[in-house]
Design a protein around this motif. Structure first.
Motif, short mmCIF file in Angstrom:
data_model
loop_
_atom_site.label_atom_id
_atom_site.label_comp_id
_atom_site.label_asym_id
_atom_site.label_seq_id
_atom_site.Cartn_x
_atom_site.Cartn_y
_atom_site.Cartn_z
N ASP A 383 48.32 41.29 23.57
CA ASP A 383 47.83 41.32 24.94
C ASP A 383 48.88 41.98 25.83
OD1 ASP A 383 45.97 40.28 27.16
OD2 ASP A 383 47.89 39.38 27.72
N ALA A 384 48.60 43.18 26.33
CA ALA A 384 49.52 43.90 27.22
C ALA A 384 50.91 43.93 26.58
CB ALA A 384 49.54 43.28 28.60
N ASP A 385 51.92 43.33 27.27
CA ASP A 385 53.29 43.35 26.76
C ASP A 385 53.62 42.15 25.89
OD1 ASP A 385 53.91 45.72 28.08
OD2 ASP A 385 54.39 44.66 29.94
N GLY A 386 52.62 41.38 25.50
CA GLY A 386 52.93 40.17 24.76
C GLY A 386 51.80 39.73 23.85
N LEU A 387 51.61 38.42 23.79
CA LEU A 387 50.58 37.81 22.97
C LEU A 387 49.71 36.91 23.83
CD1 LEU A 387 52.72 36.66 19.90
CD2 LEU A 387 51.23 38.68 19.99
N ALA A 388 48.43 36.84 23.50
CA ALA A 388 47.54 35.85 24.09
C ALA A 388 47.23 34.82 23.00
CB ALA A 388 46.25 36.50 24.58
N VAL A 389 47.55 33.54 23.29
CA VAL A 389 47.37 32.49 22.30
C VAL A 389 46.30 31.54 22.82
CG1 VAL A 389 48.46 30.62 21.02
CG2 VAL A 389 49.77 32.69 21.56
N THR A 390 45.19 31.45 22.10
CA THR A 390 44.09 30.57 22.47
C THR A 390 44.13 29.31 21.61
OG1 THR A 390 42.70 32.44 23.13
CG2 THR A 390 41.59 30.35 22.69
N GLU A 391 44.20 28.16 22.26
CA GLU A 391 44.23 26.87 21.57
C GLU A 391 42.82 26.28 21.57
OE1 GLU A 391 47.19 24.16 22.96
OE2 GLU A 391 48.56 25.77 23.58
N ILE A 392 42.37 25.85 20.41
CA ILE A 392 41.03 25.26 20.28
C ILE A 392 41.18 23.90 19.59
CG2 ILE A 392 38.68 25.61 19.43
CD1 ILE A 392 39.44 28.61 19.09
N PRO A 393 41.19 22.80 20.37
CA PRO A 393 41.28 21.48 19.75
C PRO A 393 39.96 21.07 19.13
CG PRO A 393 41.08 21.25 22.12
CD PRO A 393 41.14 22.73 21.83
N SER A 394 40.01 20.16 18.18
CA SER A 394 38.80 19.67 17.54
C SER A 394 38.98 18.19 17.20
CB SER A 394 38.48 20.47 16.28
OG SER A 394 39.54 20.36 15.34
N GLY A 395 37.86 17.53 16.89
CA GLY A 395 37.93 16.13 16.53
C GLY A 395 38.52 15.29 17.64
N LEU A 396 39.32 14.30 17.25
CA LEU A 396 39.91 13.39 18.22
C LEU A 396 40.81 14.11 19.21
CD1 LEU A 396 39.94 10.34 18.86
CD2 LEU A 396 41.97 10.15 17.42
N ALA A 397 41.47 15.21 18.77
CA ALA A 397 42.36 15.95 19.66
C ALA A 397 41.61 16.51 20.86
CB ALA A 397 43.05 17.08 18.91
N ALA A 398 40.33 16.82 20.70
CA ALA A 398 39.55 17.39 21.80
C ALA A 398 39.34 16.38 22.92
CB ALA A 398 38.21 17.89 21.28
N GLN A 399 39.51 15.09 22.63
CA GLN A 399 39.38 14.07 23.67
C GLN A 399 40.64 13.98 24.53
OE1 GLN A 399 37.99 10.27 22.24
NE2 GLN A 399 36.87 11.21 20.54
N PHE A 400 41.76 14.50 24.03
CA PHE A 400 43.02 14.38 24.73
C PHE A 400 43.43 15.67 25.44
CE2 PHE A 400 43.98 11.57 20.88
CZ PHE A 400 43.31 10.50 21.45
N ARG A 401 42.79 16.76 25.13
CA ARG A 401 43.15 18.06 25.71
C ARG A 401 41.94 18.65 26.40
NH1 ARG A 401 47.26 21.10 22.44
NH2 ARG A 401 48.20 19.65 20.97
#
Length: 450
Positions: A383-401
């Motif tokens: 992404d441009a001069d760097g990186l684009a990092v997409t976080e996708i939580p699932s399961g129980l983690a999706a309730q906290f994020r």
């Protein structure tokens, strides 16, 4: 005016500045303890936060679990360098060879090498931790050879909790109460939600404006790693003073064997350095820092909408703990931490890493791809001069994020990257290890596709 003289004013101002609903601080120098609290424990009830309030301390619990293991070692009930399976036959991961060789020392120092955030809710019974250990045998992937690389591992501390339970013939909670909390005289600690309601218990807050987190009860199975324990901060100071006194509580009771704290502070593994602020190494249950040329140890902890920082400066006989229950958590703790440690210990807190004026050139193909842990996936693209990092939580983690989020990072050298847009204060940091085989953010997250 030092923070010991105006601790109340310090946290009042910092809480207003960073939108924190409630906070507390306790500072111990020698046998003197100074405490302060501000705001409320819950914005819905308006109940005032006091120094007697109990706050969820999250992973600070790991230092307490480590102390229970060190008691076992001191009594020759566990050899830290023998396989855990010799004491806990049901322990294991997917890799047969690793299952037979992983030691308590490796679990204590987060070098077991397997998936650490399984986040499996196994109920609230006394067998919750044992059920998680059984779940690990068929779900915990081995990422690296045991003892080779650091990767923060909650599951490893749950296994240590099961080890304590087995060797003591009681639950981890009962061992914690009988062998640490009561001998320390720690009168404001709760191991269960039904114990916390006997105190002025704080809840975490999320969102803007801050509202109580919809989930306060975390899985009981993760209790030895930090899901349940609540404490008034003076009791965290009490624990630290016992360590500084070489295992002796304030009333003269010996809680830990002689030499335990020195052994816990001995570096077991060096961490990738992403700036001067994070821990430089890990001991046995303790984070090890080199701040301004001085040794500092401790642990951090968080639960949804809360954050706790606990530190010991051994050569200043200083122990302190800071907690916030919402708002811009990291920014609040940074302000209070910097003032306390500079004035009380004459240490300049190292600044957090920020994006450079000009990003360091790099080859994005080395890092782009998909990296996956049991409850979260990272999609990394150029992404441009760097990186684009997409976080996708699932399961129980999706309730906290929150749902899917994308953060833009720029390169700062040595396969290290810093986020451009901090959501609440400090810029996030990541690294890539072994030529992009792992994304590293304290955890090793393996690459699964290019």
């Amino acid at each position: 005016m030092t923070p010991l003289a105006d601790l109340q004013g310090l946290i009042d101002r910092a809480a207003r500045r960073h939108g924190v609903p409630g906070a507390a601080v306790a500072v111990g120098t020698g046998r003197q303890v100074v405490e302060a609290a501000t705001g409320v424990v819950n914005v819905d009830t308006g109940v005032e936060a006091t120094v007697d309030s109990v706050f969820q301390i999250g992973s600070v619990t790991k230092a307490w679990t480590a102390a229970l293991v060190m008691q076992l070692a001191g009594e020759h009930l566990v050899d830290l360098d023998e396989p855990v399976r010799g004491y806990l036959p049901e322990f294991g991961v997917l890799d047969t060879a690793a299952s037979a060789s992983i030691t308590a020392r490796q679990l204590l120092s987060h070098t077991g090498g397997f998936d650490g955030d399984l986040l499996e809710d196994t109920g609230r019974g006394d067998d919750a931790v044992a059920k998680l250990v059984a779940f690990m045998r068929t779900n915990a992937r081995q990422l690296t050879d045991p003892g080779t690389l650091f990767s923060y591992c909650n599951a490893g501390y749950c296994a240590l909790g099961a080890l304590v339970a087995r060797r003591r013939g009681r639950t981890w909670e009962a061992a914690m109460r009988d062998l640490l909390i009561d001998p320390l005289g720690a009168g404001h600690m709760a191991l269960y939600a039904e114990e916390a309601i006997m105190f002025r218990a704080a809840v975490g807050h999320v969102g803007k404006p801050p509202r109580p987190s919809p989930r306060r009860l975390l899985p009981q199975a993760d209790a030895p790693a930090g899901s349940t324990l609540s404490a008034a901060l003076r009791d965290l100071v009490r624990f630290g003073r016992m360590l500084l006194a070489d295992g002796v509580a304030d009333d003269g009771t010996r809680v830990l064997p002689t030499g335990t704290f020195a052994e816990m502070c001995r570096p077991q593994v060096t961490l990738p350095r992403i700036g001067d602020r994070p821990a430089a190494a890990w001991g046995l249950g303790l984070m090890l820092f080199d701040w301004d040329g001085r040794p500092v140890v401790g642990h951090d902890g968080s639960t949804p909408g809360t954050s706790t920082t606990w530190r010991i400066v051994p050569d200043r006989d200083l122990v302190f703990a800071i907690h916030a229950n919402g708002g811009h958590l990291a920014a609040f703790i940074d302000d209070v931490l910097a003032e306390i440690i500079s004035t009380t210990a004459d240490i300049r807190l190292p600044p957090r890493l920020s994006p450079p004026p000009t990003p360091v050139p790099f080859h994005p193909d080395t890092y782009t791809g998909t990296y996956a842990a049991p409850r979260i996936t990272y999609n990394v693209r150029a992404d441009a001069d760097g990186l684009a990092v997409t976080e996708i939580p699932s399961g129980l983690a999706a309730q906290f994020r929150p749902g899917k989020t994308t953060t833009r990072y720029v390169h700062v050298g040595d396969s290290h990257f810093v986020g451009l847009e901090p959501p609440q204060g400090p810029h996030p940091m990541i690294a890539f290890l072994q030529d992009g085989r792992f994304l590293y953010n304290l955890r090793l997250v393996p690459r699964v596709t290019d």
